[in-house]
Design a protein around this motif. Sequence first.
Motif, PDB file in Angstrom:
ATOM      1  N   LEU A  18       0.710  -1.332  -0.092  1.00 27.43           N
ATOM      2  CA  LEU A  18      -0.155   0.041   0.043  1.00 27.43           C
ATOM      3  C   LEU A  18       0.804   1.328  -0.015  1.00 27.43           C
ATOM      4  CD1 LEU A  18      -2.720   1.489   0.140  1.00 27.43           C
ATOM      5  CD2 LEU A  18      -2.860   1.061   2.549  1.00 27.43           C
ATOM      6  N   MET A  19       2.008   1.188   0.748  1.00 28.71           N
ATOM      7  CA  MET A  19       2.741   2.317   0.876  1.00 28.71           C
ATOM      8  C   MET A  19       3.371   2.756  -0.371  1.00 28.71           C
ATOM      9  SD  MET A  19       4.401   2.497   4.765  1.00 28.71           S
ATOM     10  CE  MET A  19       5.066   3.891   4.445  1.00 28.71           C
ATOM     11  N   ALA A  20       3.694   1.602  -1.165  1.00 28.70           N
ATOM     12  CA  ALA A  20       4.372   1.849  -2.554  1.00 28.70           C
ATOM     13  C   ALA A  20       3.396   2.305  -3.530  1.00 28.70           C
ATOM     14  CB  ALA A  20       4.790   0.438  -2.961  1.00 28.70           C
ATOM     15  N   THR A  87     -25.576   6.713  10.157  1.00 25.66           N
ATOM     16  CA  THR A  87     -25.956   7.334   8.959  1.00 25.66           C
ATOM     17  C   THR A  87     -25.044   8.321   8.577  1.00 25.66           C
ATOM     18  OG1 THR A  87     -28.333   6.925   8.889  1.00 25.66           O
ATOM     19  CG2 THR A  87     -27.498   8.679   7.431  1.00 25.66           C
ATOM     20  N   GLU A  88     -24.384   9.268   9.338  1.00 23.48           N
ATOM     21  CA  GLU A  88     -23.485  10.063   8.956  1.00 23.48           C
ATOM     22  C   GLU A  88     -22.248   9.385   8.925  1.00 23.48           C
ATOM     23  OE1 GLU A  88     -21.387  13.829   8.887  1.00 23.48           O
ATOM     24  OE2 GLU A  88     -23.527  13.081   8.334  1.00 23.48           O
ATOM     25  N   LEU A  89     -21.955   8.232   9.725  1.00 21.97           N
ATOM     26  CA  LEU A  89     -20.675   7.929   9.976  1.00 21.97           C
ATOM     27  C   LEU A  89     -20.514   7.177   8.453  1.00 21.97           C
ATOM     28  CD1 LEU A  89     -17.926   7.055  11.051  1.00 21.97           C
ATOM     29  CD2 LEU A  89     -19.103   5.276  12.153  1.00 21.97           C
ATOM     30  N   VAL A  90     -21.549   6.207   7.993  1.00 23.34           N
ATOM     31  CA  VAL A  90     -21.333   5.784   6.534  1.00 23.34           C
ATOM     32  C   VAL A  90     -21.153   6.660   5.488  1.00 23.34           C
ATOM     33  CG1 VAL A  90     -22.746   4.473   4.999  1.00 23.34           C
ATOM     34  CG2 VAL A  90     -22.726   3.675   7.422  1.00 23.34           C
ATOM     35  N   ARG A  91     -22.021   7.950   5.607  1.00 21.57           N
ATOM     36  CA  ARG A  91     -21.739   8.911   4.660  1.00 21.57           C
ATOM     37  C   ARG A  91     -19.999   9.116   4.409  1.00 21.57           C
ATOM     38  NH1 ARG A  91     -21.100  14.238   3.678  1.00 21.57           N
ATOM     39  NH2 ARG A  91     -20.961  14.432   5.982  1.00 21.57           N
ATOM     40  N   LEU A  92     -19.634   9.433   5.627  1.00 23.12           N
ATOM     41  CA  LEU A  92     -18.184   9.867   5.808  1.00 23.12           C
ATOM     42  C   LEU A  92     -17.271   8.882   5.155  1.00 23.12           C
ATOM     43  CD1 LEU A  92     -18.140  11.928   9.011  1.00 23.12           C
ATOM     44  CD2 LEU A  92     -17.903  12.995   6.699  1.00 23.12           C
ATOM     45  N   GLN A  93     -17.356   7.732   5.616  1.00 23.29           N
ATOM     46  CA  GLN A  93     -16.710   6.727   5.185  1.00 23.29           C
ATOM     47  C   GLN A  93     -16.655   6.087   3.755  1.00 23.29           C
ATOM     48  OE1 GLN A  93     -14.162   5.540   7.015  1.00 23.29           O
ATOM     49  NE2 GLN A  93     -14.598   4.703   8.936  1.00 23.29           N
ATOM     50  N   ARG A  94     -18.115   6.362   3.423  1.00 23.28           N
ATOM     51  CA  ARG A  94     -18.194   6.152   1.642  1.00 23.28           C
ATOM     52  C   ARG A  94     -17.517   7.171   0.889  1.00 23.28           C
ATOM     53  NH1 ARG A  94     -19.266   1.734  -0.494  1.00 23.28           N
ATOM     54  NH2 ARG A  94     -20.233   0.246   0.624  1.00 23.28           N
ATOM     55  N   LEU A  95     -17.359   8.601   1.315  1.00 29.65           N
ATOM     56  CA  LEU A  95     -16.672   9.480   0.814  1.00 29.65           C
ATOM     57  C   LEU A  95     -15.312   9.004   0.564  1.00 29.65           C
ATOM     58  CD1 LEU A  95     -17.950  12.853   2.230  1.00 29.65           C
ATOM     59  CD2 LEU A  95     -18.212  12.104  -0.111  1.00 29.65           C
ATOM     60  N   LEU A  96     -14.712   8.480   1.507  1.00 27.40           N
ATOM     61  CA  LEU A  96     -13.377   7.841   1.647  1.00 27.40           C
ATOM     62  C   LEU A  96     -13.114   6.700   0.734  1.00 27.40           C
ATOM     63  CD1 LEU A  96     -12.560   8.315   5.383  1.00 27.40           C
ATOM     64  CD2 LEU A  96     -11.487   9.643   3.602  1.00 27.40           C
ATOM     65  N   ARG A 101      -8.678   7.949  -4.286  1.00 26.99           N
ATOM     66  CA  ARG A 101      -7.917   7.235  -5.155  1.00 26.99           C
ATOM     67  C   ARG A 101      -7.852   5.744  -4.834  1.00 26.99           C
ATOM     68  NH1 ARG A 101      -2.776   5.592  -7.024  1.00 26.99           N
ATOM     69  NH2 ARG A 101      -1.799   6.752  -5.491  1.00 26.99           N
ATOM     70  N   LEU A 102      -7.011   5.792  -3.488  1.00 34.77           N
ATOM     71  CA  LEU A 102      -6.892   4.429  -2.716  1.00 34.77           C
ATOM     72  C   LEU A 102      -8.105   3.883  -2.045  1.00 34.77           C
ATOM     73  CD1 LEU A 102      -3.418   5.426  -1.662  1.00 34.77           C
ATOM     74  CD2 LEU A 102      -3.876   3.964  -3.553  1.00 34.77           C
TER      75      LEU A 102
END
Length: 772
Positions: A18-20, A87-96, A101-102
């Motif tokens: 992952l770091m590579a 709901t709010e947490l899933v929204r934020l994690q889905r953005l990530l 890109r990763l």
Amino acid sequence: MNHWKNTELGADERVAALMAEMTQAEKLAQLGSYWAKANVGSGDARVAPIEEALAARSGESEALALGIGHLTRPYGTRPLTPEEGRTELVRLQRLLTDTTRLGIPAIVHEECLTGFAALGATVYPTPLAWAATFDTGLAERMGAAIGRDMASVGVHQGLAPVLDVVRDYRWGRVEETLGEDPYLTGLIGTAYVRGVQSQGVVATLKHFAGHAASRGARNHAPVSIGAREMADVILPPFEMAVREGAVGSVMNTYTDQDGVPACADVSLLTTVLREQWGFTGTVVSDYGSIAFLRTMHRVAATDGDAARLALTAGMDVELPNTRCYGAPLAGELDAGRLDPELLDRAVERVLRQKLQLGLLDADYTPEADAGVGIPVDLDSPANRALARTVAERSVVLLANEGAALPLEPGRTPVVALVGPGADDPGTFLGCYSFPNHVLPKYPGHPDGLALPSLREALTAELPDITFVHEQGCEVSGGDRSGLPAAARAAASADLALVVVGDRSGMFGNGTSGEGCDAPDLTLPGVQAQLVEEVLDTGVPVVLLVVSGRPYALGGLAERCAAVVQAFMPGEEGGPALARVLAGRVSPSGKLPVQIPAGPGNNPGTYLNPPLGRFSEGISVLDNTPLHPFGHGLSYTTFGYEDLRIGQDGRVPTDGFVEVSCRVRNTGGRAGRETVQLYYDDPVAQVARPTQQLVAFDSVELEPGESARVSFTVHADQTSYTQDASGRGQRVVDPGTIRLMLGSSSGDIRLAADIELTGPQRRVGADRRLRHA
């Protein structure tokens, strides 16, 4: 599938893969955090007075564009139901996961000092109350319950326990600690860590190290202690939780020691923590502490300087928002002022923790991680039963010479229930409980919990007693107008139960809690005058102190028929106290801090050499406590007999000694006794305490029943820091050691000397830390 998502590969290979793939900017993002708060700094959203300094530099989309290391307190910032929070947490994690890109999810952290700090979650007793139980198994069970609730809604890291050892009772955060003894703090704290982490949630030790020794007992102040006190008193609980609890994270203290801020102390964060103790987790910053290197400590000229100093010292993650570890840290790297290997070192630690949490697995989804669709009860009946057990075990009976307790309808048919804590369940809750931490910013919002007051609980527990209630006064302030009515109510009753103490809050919004430091140890407001007014009626008085710190009770306690201490016993505090006062439960708590006699008895912990104790004629200031460390009575009595010392009392400096005695219930009720073993090293190369806790255990006995209580203590437990030039240089000396068994540090029942034989031993991080 990305190579790093393959769970069949080893952790090293996955992290390296992952770091590579990561750019420098993406690596930097993993060292930062984001606090998803609307209106940061507005009147209804502020949690701390320094919040503007903690605010994000950018909006949500920009802050999360390259990924992020942590998401800060999605449940504990504003009142959300579990489903709203999910709901709010899933929204934020889905953005990530879906737009970067990763697609690397974030670690989600929350406060959990008195339970999961979320709306409607169980509020357990404060840590000072956990310590009063002297029960590591109970602390571990509670930690597991808290960890289970956090994990059920997608929280990965809890910001607890506090392992600061109390040095001055005036400090506002005493309620958050496990008391004044490093050994008790280490054992209870490590048990809590094991419980939390058994549920797959990372525990966080704080505040590393020395926060409770801040000058003048002030929050955010320098620390004025020597290297030996740091090594022998402050650091051992952290070492125990690292080495025996395998804790996953550590948070720095805001303080500086001898001018060196902990946030920039390479000897603390790297040499001691990692090289000596073998810590492999992540170091996270206390909120804003990296920026404070510039603004509060003035050891950095710019945020880039601050970031470089912190990262070099060993600070892996900046909380609660990315300020210094973003563009300022990038500038230091680009200018060649920072070795890129230090960046990779911290990123690897963060990614390894995410891998351990399952966040880098191919089957990870935000919905499953947050438990979407799975019913959750954050204040289950099992939680409440556990909270009540902890509360009951933590209640300390300080005195009962008038035999006023337990309450009995035949003796006291009418009881005057007086004081600001008599009908206010809020007095049972600590400063980091959600109702006290967040809801004051949302006036009128329901607590989301059933919070019975002591008045309600006593009325239910003792229906044959008539309770006449008068508040008398507020917790703080100078209003005396209610004192006469309280005295009249007491005069008309058979007994007065006077409930005084603290109302916990944050940054001056209470009498105890973070930022609520005290000028002295007088009961807040006019509560002492209230007690005096009631005592002057001549009616027998039971004084109940519900507080976050010990208060000076000299001059009051001696006139009372009984005195009880509770350290903010949580949401079930009312029923727990009622059961103890009614005699359904025999009190068994022991003091994790001393009760001072006078309000200026400071600092006054029991870990003193002879020079630190009262010497009549040398000083007019008597620091003898009213009640010593470890004190706590029962409704029954216990006798100690038949002391046995193994190995003929001759123990090699690398050996064990077995110590035991028989404890007998000599009273008429069943009870629980905590047997405490102390030692004294009467001749050493440095001044040492005359007593230091080295072992403890509890036994439950029926009337007339006895049991043998045994301890196996290693000579390493008598080690101390000989060379103060460097942390961790400890020795075990040959010579005489005095062993003392008793019911408290001031009630020693049996004692004997042993001889440590052989050469002086130098011991390090491989030494034995605890008794068997």
